[in-house]
Design an enzyme around this catalytic site. Structure first.
Site, short mmCIF file in Angstrom:
data_model
loop_
_atom_site.label_atom_id
_atom_site.label_comp_id
_atom_site.label_asym_id
_atom_site.label_seq_id
_atom_site.Cartn_x
_atom_site.Cartn_y
_atom_site.Cartn_z
CG HIS A 82 30.34 9.04 -52.73
ND1 HIS A 82 29.99 10.28 -53.22
CD2 HIS A 82 29.18 8.41 -52.42
CE1 HIS A 82 28.67 10.41 -53.18
NE2 HIS A 82 28.16 9.29 -52.70
CD GLU A 112 29.57 8.90 -56.94
OE1 GLU A 112 30.73 8.49 -56.77
OE2 GLU A 112 28.57 8.14 -56.91
NE ARG A 172 20.19 5.17 -48.94
CZ ARG A 172 21.15 6.05 -49.24
NH1 ARG A 172 20.90 7.02 -50.10
NH2 ARG A 172 22.35 5.95 -48.69
CE LYS A 228 26.73 5.18 -49.00
NZ LYS A 228 26.99 6.58 -49.41
#
Length: 372
Positions: free
Chosen positions: A96, A118, A15, A75
């Site tokens: 994360h 997120e 991605r 990421k």
């Protein structure tokens, strides 16, 4: 603002943080975009497309990090990327952090302002920048689970939908949120018998209405969850506590009583995983066998379908990227409390209460940083 888009370096991560279409929008707002050469190749976004959209191409990640005021990624930054971040720079990506003390240490040391996709919230209480990838991961979880159930993959040798005269496979989904809902849609479409567990009765009612009673909905007590897990062929973990580490719903002692060669797919692995025996895997080596049970715990599942994932992600992130670039992170977050929820790290301090609680660190309210 000068926005930087480096190439992702996590194993089999294809991605990219911004599509050419997103670059064109940023340029039309008066910003510059510096894209590392080859950053979008895996998602069918070539350098020529970026140049046509108004971007400049950089030869290396170091060049992107050195010049950009804001880094837009997909990421979490790997250690070598964290070393390139600097004080005053904005990082906008998935982080994360709750199960990742080392990344928190490196981000704090860099002095950057790290805003996590997120934990950005919405007026309805949802997670608008996590939802697109949860949709992809939920749908993929059934695909990869069906493959893992094949005998050659170590599974039970069962077809999800069965055939006439042969029972369908039993699929248990733990969590009825976005990922769990999309997993249920795929599993039902493949003909499996599907049971969804959740602790929200309103959500269970919504699922019952959505699928017209074609799946079983069960309130998630530990006793009922354990009984269903032990009788299932495929168990999909789709539990999310925003910003926090996932709870462990299947313990190691359960494995010995499960159906031999059953499959566990842990969508929650980015947040530490919801199975006690989960450990992160990669697309290169996606599964491992433990106590006779197949575990699939790839930490970047949507990276396997990078074109779909990149476009879906950019559709959601672009308005926030533009707000941060147009106004600067302080004003953008001061004017939008939901974007402010995304701030996890700033100038060496932890501004996410759930991350601080998970890792036993001191928490500083983000409002203090905005007012400084």
């Amino acid at each position: 603002m000068l926005i930087g888009v480096p190439k992702e370096i996590k194993v089999h991560e294809y991605r990219v943080g911004m599509t050419p279409a997103a670059v064109r929008e940023a340029v039309s707002h008066g910003h510059e975009v510096l894209v590392q050469t080859g950053a979008g190749t895996g998602a069918d976004c070539g350098d020529a497309q970026y140049l046509a959209a108004g971007a400049r191409i950089a030869a290396t990640a170091a060049e992107v990090f050195a010049h950009a005021e804001m880094i837009v990624k997909v990421k979490e930054p790997q250690p070598t990327e964290c070393a390139l971040l600097r004080e005053g720079q904005v990082l906008f990506t998935y982080l994360h952090l709750a199960p990742d003390a080392e990344q928190v240490r490196l981000l704090r040391h860099s002095g950057c302002t790290a805003i996590a996709y997120e934990t950005v919230t919405s007026h309805s209480g949802g997670l608008p920048l996590l939802a697109p990838m949860s949709e992809v991961a939920g749908r993929m979880s059934v695909q990869v689970g069906a493959t893992a159930l094949q005998k050659a993959s170590g599974g039970r040798g069962i077809l999800l939908g069965g055939v006439p005269g042969v029972p369908h496979a039993s699929v248990v989904i733990l969590g009825g949120g976005v990922a769990g809902t999309h997993a249920a849609r795929m599993a039902l479409g493949m003909g499996a018998e599907v049971t969804v567990f959740d602790k929200s009765l309103p959500r269970l009612r919504q699922l019952d209405d959505l699928f017209g009673g074609r799946l079983r909905t069960v309130y998630a007590t530990s006793l009922d969850t354990e009984a269903a897990v032990l009788a299932a062929d495929l168990i999909i973990g789709a539990v999310l506590i925003p910003g926090a580490a996932a709870p462990k719903l299947v313990r190691r002692e359960h494995l010995a009583s499960m159906r031999p060669n059953a499959v566990l797919v842990d969508i929650s692995i980015d947040q530490g995983g919801c199975f006690e025996t989960s450990r992160p895997t990669t697309h290169q080596e996606p599964t491992y066998m433990l106590d006779g049970i197949v575990h699939y715990c790839v930490a970047n599942m949507p990276g396997a379908v990078p074109h779909t994932s990149t476009v879906a992600l950019n559709n959601a992130t672009l308005p926030y990227t533009l707000a941060l670039a147009d106004k600067g992170w302080k004003l953008a977050c001061a004017e939008d409390a939901h974007l402010c929820d995304g701030i996890n790290i700033h100038a060496g301090e932890v501004l996410s209460e759930t991350v601080a609680e998970a890792l036993g660190l001191e928490f500083r309210p983000p409002g203090n940083a905005l007012a400084a």
